[in-house]
Scaffold this motif. Sequence first.
Motif, PDB file in Angstrom:
ATOM      1  N   VAL A 173       0.758  -1.305  -0.322  1.00 13.66           N
ATOM      2  CA  VAL A 173       0.249   0.033   0.015  1.00 13.66           C
ATOM      3  C   VAL A 173       1.062   0.842  -0.063  1.00 13.66           C
ATOM      4  CG1 VAL A 173      -1.203   1.345   1.125  1.00 13.66           C
ATOM      5  CG2 VAL A 173      -2.127  -1.274   0.409  1.00 13.66           C
ATOM      6  N   SER A 174       1.712   1.659   0.328  1.00 10.29           N
ATOM      7  CA  SER A 174       2.778   2.871   0.675  1.00 10.29           C
ATOM      8  C   SER A 174       3.700   2.746  -0.343  1.00 10.29           C
ATOM      9  CB  SER A 174       3.926   2.264   1.789  1.00 10.29           C
ATOM     10  OG  SER A 174       3.677   1.814   2.812  1.00 10.29           O
ATOM     11  N   VAL A 175       4.088   1.889  -1.451  1.00  7.26           N
ATOM     12  CA  VAL A 175       4.008   1.959  -2.654  1.00  7.26           C
ATOM     13  C   VAL A 175       3.179   2.567  -3.616  1.00  7.26           C
ATOM     14  CG1 VAL A 175       6.487   1.136  -2.329  1.00  7.26           C
ATOM     15  CG2 VAL A 175       4.918  -0.424  -3.009  1.00  7.26           C
ATOM     16  N   ILE A 176       1.799   1.941  -3.363  1.00  2.65           N
ATOM     17  CA  ILE A 176       0.552   1.905  -5.455  1.00  2.65           C
ATOM     18  C   ILE A 176       0.098   3.247  -4.608  1.00  2.65           C
ATOM     19  CG2 ILE A 176      -0.786   1.213  -4.918  1.00  2.65           C
ATOM     20  CD1 ILE A 176      -0.612  -1.786  -4.792  1.00  2.65           C
ATOM     21  N   ALA A 177      -0.346   3.505  -3.325  1.00  2.00           N
ATOM     22  CA  ALA A 177      -1.123   4.623  -2.924  1.00  2.00           C
ATOM     23  C   ALA A 177      -0.103   6.001  -3.176  1.00  2.00           C
ATOM     24  CB  ALA A 177      -1.536   4.838  -1.176  1.00  2.00           C
ATOM     25  N   PRO A 178       0.897   6.492  -2.652  1.00  2.00           N
ATOM     26  CA  PRO A 178       1.520   7.950  -3.302  1.00  2.00           C
ATOM     27  C   PRO A 178       1.931   7.732  -4.849  1.00  2.00           C
ATOM     28  CG  PRO A 178       2.964   6.514  -3.245  1.00  2.00           C
ATOM     29  CD  PRO A 178       1.519   5.872  -2.238  1.00  2.00           C
ATOM     30  N   VAL A 179       1.484   6.819  -5.601  1.00  2.00           N
ATOM     31  CA  VAL A 179       1.614   6.698  -7.146  1.00  2.00           C
ATOM     32  C   VAL A 179       0.456   7.127  -8.105  1.00  2.00           C
ATOM     33  CG1 VAL A 179       1.985   5.626  -9.135  1.00  2.00           C
ATOM     34  CG2 VAL A 179       3.239   4.984  -7.098  1.00  2.00           C
ATOM     35  N   ILE A 180      -1.049   6.821  -7.394  1.00  2.16           N
ATOM     36  CA  ILE A 180      -2.109   7.252  -7.984  1.00  2.16           C
ATOM     37  C   ILE A 180      -2.980   7.859  -6.999  1.00  2.16           C
ATOM     38  CG2 ILE A 180      -2.549   4.447  -8.292  1.00  2.16           C
ATOM     39  CD1 ILE A 180      -4.821   4.456  -6.109  1.00  2.16           C
ATOM     40  N   ALA A 181      -2.173   8.441  -5.971  1.00  2.00           N
ATOM     41  CA  ALA A 181      -2.154   9.931  -5.153  1.00  2.00           C
ATOM     42  C   ALA A 181      -2.362  11.105  -5.793  1.00  2.00           C
ATOM     43  CB  ALA A 181      -2.191   9.814  -3.422  1.00  2.00           C
ATOM     44  N   THR A 182      -0.584  11.038  -7.155  1.00  2.00           N
ATOM     45  CA  THR A 182      -0.649  12.718  -7.959  1.00  2.00           C
ATOM     46  C   THR A 182      -1.457  12.064  -8.841  1.00  2.00           C
ATOM     47  OG1 THR A 182       1.537  10.352  -7.900  1.00  2.00           O
ATOM     48  CG2 THR A 182       1.346  12.810  -5.657  1.00  2.00           C
ATOM     49  N   GLY A 183      -1.968  11.389  -9.277  1.00  2.93           N
ATOM     50  CA  GLY A 183      -2.722  10.918 -10.779  1.00  2.93           C
ATOM     51  C   GLY A 183      -1.984  10.149 -11.640  1.00  2.93           C
ATOM     52  N   ASN A 184      -1.166   9.067 -11.501  1.00  6.60           N
ATOM     53  CA  ASN A 184      -0.571   8.518 -11.866  1.00  6.60           C
ATOM     54  C   ASN A 184      -1.312   6.555 -12.368  1.00  6.60           C
ATOM     55  OD1 ASN A 184       2.330   9.759 -12.652  1.00  6.60           O
ATOM     56  ND2 ASN A 184       1.888   9.841 -10.757  1.00  6.60           N
ATOM     57  N   THR A 185      -1.209   6.576 -12.975  1.00  6.61           N
ATOM     58  CA  THR A 185      -1.592   5.360 -12.862  1.00  6.61           C
ATOM     59  C   THR A 185      -0.164   4.099 -13.117  1.00  6.61           C
ATOM     60  OG1 THR A 185      -1.080   4.714 -15.715  1.00  6.61           O
ATOM     61  CG2 THR A 185      -3.070   5.106 -14.401  1.00  6.61           C
ATOM     62  N   VAL A 186      -0.279   2.909 -12.599  1.00  7.96           N
ATOM     63  CA  VAL A 186       0.410   2.123 -12.750  1.00  7.96           C
ATOM     64  C   VAL A 186       0.334  -0.058 -12.388  1.00  7.96           C
ATOM     65  CG1 VAL A 186      -0.751   1.669  -9.507  1.00  7.96           C
ATOM     66  CG2 VAL A 186       1.654   1.709  -9.977  1.00  7.96           C
ATOM     67  N   ILE A 187       1.401  -0.565 -12.655  1.00 11.09           N
ATOM     68  CA  ILE A 187       1.740  -1.496 -12.980  1.00 11.09           C
ATOM     69  C   ILE A 187       2.492  -2.196 -11.768  1.00 11.09           C
ATOM     70  CG2 ILE A 187       1.820  -3.394 -14.477  1.00 11.09           C
ATOM     71  CD1 ILE A 187       2.113  -0.448 -16.255  1.00 11.09           C
ATOM     72  N   VAL A 188       1.561  -3.640 -10.252  1.00  9.68           N
ATOM     73  CA  VAL A 188       2.451  -3.449  -9.053  1.00  9.68           C
ATOM     74  C   VAL A 188       2.732  -4.861  -9.651  1.00  9.68           C
ATOM     75  CG1 VAL A 188       0.576  -3.742  -8.546  1.00  9.68           C
ATOM     76  CG2 VAL A 188       2.121  -3.787  -6.958  1.00  9.68           C
ATOM     77  N   ILE A 189       3.803  -5.045  -9.452  1.00  8.42           N
ATOM     78  CA  ILE A 189       4.136  -6.326  -9.462  1.00  8.42           C
ATOM     79  C   ILE A 189       4.445  -6.955  -8.195  1.00  8.42           C
ATOM     80  CG2 ILE A 189       5.961  -8.544 -10.125  1.00  8.42           C
ATOM     81  CD1 ILE A 189       7.246  -6.279 -11.676  1.00  8.42           C
ATOM     82  N   ALA A 190       3.940  -7.670  -7.670  1.00  8.22           N
ATOM     83  CA  ALA A 190       3.244  -8.234  -5.857  1.00  8.22           C
ATOM     84  C   ALA A 190       4.521  -9.078  -5.395  1.00  8.22           C
ATOM     85  CB  ALA A 190       1.736  -9.302  -5.851  1.00  8.22           C
ATOM     86  N   SER A 191       4.502  -9.010  -4.633  1.00  4.73           N
ATOM     87  CA  SER A 191       5.639  -9.968  -3.626  1.00  4.73           C
ATOM     88  C   SER A 191       5.547 -11.370  -4.310  1.00  4.73           C
ATOM     89  CB  SER A 191       5.089  -9.954  -1.872  1.00  4.73           C
ATOM     90  OG  SER A 191       6.572 -10.863  -1.790  1.00  4.73           O
ATOM     91  N   GLU A 192       6.985 -11.943  -4.469  1.00  3.66           N
ATOM     92  CA  GLU A 192       7.222 -13.222  -5.065  1.00  3.66           C
ATOM     93  C   GLU A 192       6.252 -14.164  -4.096  1.00  3.66           C
ATOM     94  OE1 GLU A 192      10.074 -16.057  -7.571  1.00  3.66           O
ATOM     95  OE2 GLU A 192      10.207 -13.911  -7.313  1.00  3.66           O
ATOM     96  N   LYS A 193       6.696 -14.075  -3.369  1.00  8.33           N
ATOM     97  CA  LYS A 193       6.522 -15.588  -1.939  1.00  8.33           C
ATOM     98  C   LYS A 193       5.506 -15.226  -1.318  1.00  8.33           C
ATOM     99  CE  LYS A 193       8.680 -13.651   2.109  1.00  8.33           C
ATOM    100  NZ  LYS A 193       8.278 -14.065   3.037  1.00  8.33           N
ATOM    101  N   SER A 194       4.728 -13.991  -1.508  1.00 13.19           N
ATOM    102  CA  SER A 194       3.791 -13.673  -0.730  1.00 13.19           C
ATOM    103  C   SER A 194       2.519 -12.898  -1.879  1.00 13.19           C
ATOM    104  CB  SER A 194       4.418 -12.918   0.459  1.00 13.19           C
ATOM    105  OG  SER A 194       4.918 -13.871   1.309  1.00 13.19           O
ATOM    106  N   PRO A 195       1.682 -13.234  -2.078  1.00 16.51           N
ATOM    107  CA  PRO A 195       1.443 -12.316  -3.465  1.00 16.51           C
ATOM    108  C   PRO A 195       0.109 -12.405  -3.363  1.00 16.51           C
ATOM    109  CG  PRO A 195       1.227 -14.665  -4.684  1.00 16.51           C
ATOM    110  CD  PRO A 195       2.336 -14.231  -3.092  1.00 16.51           C
ATOM    111  N   LEU A 196      -0.636 -13.052  -2.246  1.00 20.20           N
ATOM    112  CA  LEU A 196      -2.239 -13.030  -1.842  1.00 20.20           C
ATOM    113  C   LEU A 196      -2.903 -12.003  -1.976  1.00 20.20           C
ATOM    114  CD1 LEU A 196      -2.472 -17.107  -0.800  1.00 20.20           C
ATOM    115  CD2 LEU A 196      -2.616 -16.034  -3.102  1.00 20.20           C
ATOM    116  N   PRO A 197      -2.389 -11.356  -0.553  1.00 15.73           N
ATOM    117  CA  PRO A 197      -2.633  -9.951  -0.143  1.00 15.73           C
ATOM    118  C   PRO A 197      -3.118  -8.709  -1.708  1.00 15.73           C
ATOM    119  CG  PRO A 197      -1.126 -10.968   1.238  1.00 15.73           C
ATOM    120  CD  PRO A 197      -1.345 -11.916   0.060  1.00 15.73           C
ATOM    121  N   ALA A 198      -1.917  -8.355  -1.893  1.00 20.06           N
ATOM    122  CA  ALA A 198      -2.065  -8.061  -3.267  1.00 20.06           C
ATOM    123  C   ALA A 198      -3.433  -8.093  -4.257  1.00 20.06           C
ATOM    124  CB  ALA A 198      -0.500  -8.294  -4.258  1.00 20.06           C
TER     125      ALA A 198
END
Length: 302
Positions: A173-198
């Motif tokens: 959340v800490s790396v996604i939220a600021p990106v979209i808060a400022t009007g950008n769009t994002v492709i996020v690659i989830a944690s490889e070993k723990s992707p389920l929350p993402a």
Amino acid sequence: MSEKTDKTEQQRLSVFKTYKLYVGGKFPRSESGRVYEVTDSKGKWLANAPLSSRKDARDAVVAARKAFGGWSGATAYNRGQILYRVAEMLEGRKDQFVREVADAEGLSKSKAAAVVDAAIDRWVWYAGWTDKIAQVVGGGNPVAGPFFNLSTPEPTGVVTVLAPQESSFLGLVSVIAPVIATGNTVIVIASEKSPLPALSLGEVLATSDLPGGVVNVLSGKTAEIAAPLAAHQDVNAIDLAGADDVLAKDLEIAAADNLKRVVRPQAVDYSRTPGIERLTAFLETKTVWHPTGALGASGSSY
């Protein structure tokens, strides 16, 4: 009757959750049809997660670019409302995320609950910044002449984010939220070993008034997905939060081809209140000159 009911209940099979990607506001399986096993901290199987391909990465870029115009053109206040709505929806599904975070990070339920609460609060924190960041990093500049000279921040564009590997939800959340808060769009690659929350976060975003394509969530092998995104000519910036030193160097070299903005990996305590560094990292400054007009009788301009 009671015995029959008990027997029926004993024969019932559990319905396991099918985790999918989140791309363009939809939930596709990986184009390749591949999956990989996700286990908890003790090696117990949790689910099969999609193993994204290069084609999935390219599709995510197309979706993010398509969504950029509408999202960047929305008012900052409206973006803040939507980020706050994400927090509302997470609050209603807190138990699910507590369970997933506990399994992913090997935490007790109480510690996982604290992590989820902090992630919800993080959405609210960034929601409050959407219509304030321009006042902090923009302003009027003094010039020698009858002109207004104004600097205003604008979003960079499409951003790829490698989510932190260990902090599967709060860090995410800490790396996604600021990106979209400022009007950008994002492709996020989830944690490889723990992707389920993402991947579950995608379900929340889909019901939070966030336009499809603003956030796109991929899971799989971080290096395999990140390589084509770092080299993609329609990606404007990349956050290497979840990359090790070797991968970060390779991706930074690939990103130089079209002069992407790059945020290098660094040790971050995601439990601490963030500053505005990740907000400003994906902003460009536009400076506009405008004549002040005629001089009044007293010699003052207006």
